[in-house]
Design an enzyme around this catalytic site. Sequence first.
Site, short mmCIF file in Angstrom:
data_model
loop_
_atom_site.label_atom_id
_atom_site.label_comp_id
_atom_site.label_asym_id
_atom_site.label_seq_id
_atom_site.Cartn_x
_atom_site.Cartn_y
_atom_site.Cartn_z
N HIS A 699 0.82 -1.23 0.00
CA HIS A 699 0.00 0.00 0.00
C HIS A 699 0.85 1.27 0.00
O HIS A 699 0.34 2.35 -0.32
CB HIS A 699 -1.03 -0.01 1.15
N ASP A 754 -0.82 -7.39 1.48
CA ASP A 754 -0.15 -6.08 1.53
C ASP A 754 1.36 -6.28 1.68
O ASP A 754 1.94 -6.11 2.76
CB ASP A 754 -0.73 -5.27 2.71
N GLY A 846 2.80 6.05 8.94
CA GLY A 846 4.24 6.29 8.74
C GLY A 846 5.08 5.09 9.14
O GLY A 846 6.24 4.99 8.79
N SER A 848 3.99 2.12 8.36
CA SER A 848 3.64 1.14 7.34
C SER A 848 4.85 0.65 6.58
O SER A 848 5.76 1.44 6.27
CB SER A 848 2.67 1.76 6.34
N GLY A 849 4.83 -0.64 6.24
CA GLY A 849 5.94 -1.23 5.48
C GLY A 849 7.09 -1.67 6.38
O GLY A 849 7.95 -2.44 5.98
C1 4AZ Z 1 -0.92 3.76 8.48
O1 4AZ Z 1 -1.75 4.57 8.15
C2 4AZ Z 1 -1.23 2.90 9.67
N1 4AZ Z 1 -2.59 1.11 14.09
C3 4AZ Z 1 -0.35 1.90 10.02
C4 4AZ Z 1 -0.63 1.10 11.12
C5 4AZ Z 1 -1.77 1.30 11.83
C6 4AZ Z 1 -2.65 2.30 11.51
C7 4AZ Z 1 -2.36 3.11 10.41
C8 4AZ Z 1 -2.05 0.42 13.02
O2 4AZ Z 1 0.16 3.65 7.92
#
Ligand code: 4AZ
Length: 898
Positions: A699, A754, A846, A848-849
């Site tokens: 994503h 993902d 932020g 993420s990944g």
């Molecule tokens: C995001 O938006 C995100 N609480 C990543 C992890 C989580 C929520 C949002 C988990 O990248």
Amino acid sequence: MTLREGANHILEEHQFQGSPSFQTSALLSRCCSGYTETPRGGGGDSFYLDKLVAAGANRSFAGDCCHCMRDMNNLDEGVEFLPAMNSKKMEKRGPRRQVVVTVLIIVFLLVSLTTGLLFWHFKYRNTPVQKVFNGHLRVLNWEFLDAYENSSSPEFSMLAKKVKSTVEEIYKNHADIGPYHKETVITAFSEGSVIAYYWSEFLVPKYREESLDRAMADKQSLVQRWNPRLRNPMLKVESVIAFPVDPSIAHSARDNSCMFSLHAKEGEVTSFTTPGFPNSPYPNNALCYWALRADASSSISLTFKTLELEPCRDDSDYIKVYDSLSPVEPHALVRLCGNYAPSYNLTFLSSQNVMLVTLVTNKEGRFPGFKAEFFQLPKMKACGETLKGESGTFTTPYYPAHYPPDMDCVWNIEVPSIKNVKVRFNMFFVLEPGIPVSSCTKDYVQINGTRYCGERSQFVVASTTNKIELRFHSDQSYTDTGFSAEFLSYDSSDPCPGKFTCNTGRCIDRSMRCDGWLDCVDGSDERSCTCTEQQFKCQNGWCKPRFWVCDNVNDCGDNSDELQCSCSADSFKCNNGKCVPSTQKCDGKDDCEDGSDEGSCSTGQTTVPCKEYTYKCRSGHCISKQNPECDGEQDCEDHSDEDNCNCGLRSYVRKSRIVGGQNSDVGEWPWQVSLHVKGQGHICGASLVSANWLVSAAHCFLPLQGIRYSDPSLWTAYLGLTDQGDRSGPNVQTRKIKSIISHPFFNDYTYDYDIAVLELQSPVTFTAVVQPICLPDATHNFPVGKDLWVTGWGATAEGGTGASILQKAEIRLINQTVCNQLLTDQLTPRMMCVGILTGGVDACQGDSGGPLVSVEPSSRMFLAGVVSWGDGCAQRNKPGVYSRLTSLRDWIQEHTGL
Ligand code: 4AZ
């Protein structure tokens, strides 16, 4: 990432010399057993025999020996061998013969006993021990000269000679010391008036060792006595004190090839390193000394900038820093071995104007060593203060550096009279090696008569008045980084407005009361609770959410939440909690549906038919062992389970001690990658899995606001990064991205699949801060309830801004069924929930990944998941969702070859 704030049984000397019984037995043994060995001229034995001579024992030997011989001769004369026929004479002589035999037996027994005693005496009781003491004394009637800092100066030699003869004179006057003294060497001088440092060598019988130790360490016993021959002694000395050292250290002290003397220059920082640093390792079997000095009215601040020694073991290489020029244990400040992350605080303060750094190395290992810096600063005059007002902060001297030894500070805190005062320790490191926190006999903080010491997470001490007195004491040895505290005024009738007050004084959210989580360190928020409908009452009285029952985690502490879940005697409990008949265990079928009934079914390298849940060796054979990859055991015949295992380990063993806070240390997560887009900065995290490949979330590369984020040229990967504000630091490696491969089944609505892999344009170099994480096999089992670590620079609160310093959080793997209920059936088999259900700790935007890692029993870390999505951040009962690595492992292999 959002984080909640987180025998003297031996004869005395006079007995030894003069005891009549002892002399008698010695006499019999030497004479009657024909023991005629004379004392040898040298070596340890001569010492004791000399003593006997001195006590006149030899004379009594000789005299008594003559009696003995005479008696023996008399006996011999009395034994007459007669013809057997002369019965009359035999009868007559009979009783006399009995006497002779009896006497002979007694003599024989006495001889044996004495021989034994003598053997014990010379072999064991009198074994000479070589002892070396390091010490210092103060010369009162002498002025310090700069030339005394140079041990080859004539001034040094002249004063050293005087001190030496004074010390020898003092020793001579002490019965427990004098007779055993061999040599004294003056090693250094420092100001005040003049402090002389020395070592003294002794040869002492084992049974006198203790009394020698006692006499040497006793300031009162080592006093200068007036020598009638020397009416006016040249030197007036006091505080003569010394402590035993390991003789191997003291002996090498005669070799000054690795001895350095450095004096701080006003306003300058002086650096020094181990020999050869950084180009070659320090030598083996070395003993190095760095004597550091500052001007008389100054103290020293010493910092190890880098330090990499042999990993700590009992006999490993080490550095010891002393608050003295003598390497004596009572003035040791720290003992360091192994390696430390660059951010670990390695600054030490002296109490006076001298410090000694020693390096002791053994015969093996090649390690870089250290680079250190020191400078002088004015000696601290006062410590502690009076603090007034509603609130304020204060710390131990030089915090966060190690506080100096030998300090006493007092803080008198006063808040307005209508209020009460409490002190909150945000950081507390007052740890002295070997001292139990229950005693606090060395360094401590004292408030209202209670002592606090050791290493503690945030705690509060409250007063029931508007005043509080806080004392801090550091003794002469071993210092720590101290504390950072704040004082706050509070209303006694409501110490935590709108909040719950823990018995420790801490304020927590009311919603945290009786929620099943111990939010107060003393658990006071979970006591006296009435369990609700949605809660399970543990046997110990705690209330826990019902859905935690039978989740394979001992949430109650007494395991009562897991008791009613055990399977019947003839069935097997699967890792997911399911019960299957025992007969189905190891039957080649995955009856548990998580493979746990088919894991660990064979021993050694036995191969089994390949199944979904069996580990496939490179040869194509399968083994039935759970998580065999890189576990340090060769399970496959071709050893392929232990191939490519240069992963998942950190270079730094010692991390900074951040308690409560969640900043990561440099090098703590060496596989963490920050993915930046030009002009936008950090966007996503990723994990380094080889020199060329990263794993991230699909994503992150979705098109957004007209920008094609799937274009590799937009991205730059930062490796070895901890602080986003320090991206050009020397340890950081940057790489452009060659290709981005997102999983073709990635669903941008459900976030199923993902996952993405990114190829770097050029390989990275593995360093202390850049290392790959291990990829688990598809069959790897991460059990429910396991603690995992998530890291990232994401938002520190929902909707908030990203962190500058890499954040870390420890979270738990949650049961898939339970989580699917909490997240309204949004989970797919490619997802897993990990979090803290009470909220407060989670990944966020932020992150993420980025990596979710598991520390396996082998201490290697494996990538268990990739940060994917969540219903907000850190909310109660809304854990974060992660891409499940094991479900996506084959796809990663297909595209990266790893
Ligand atoms: C995001 O938006 C995100 N609480 C990543 C992890 C989580 C929520 C949002 C988990 O990248």
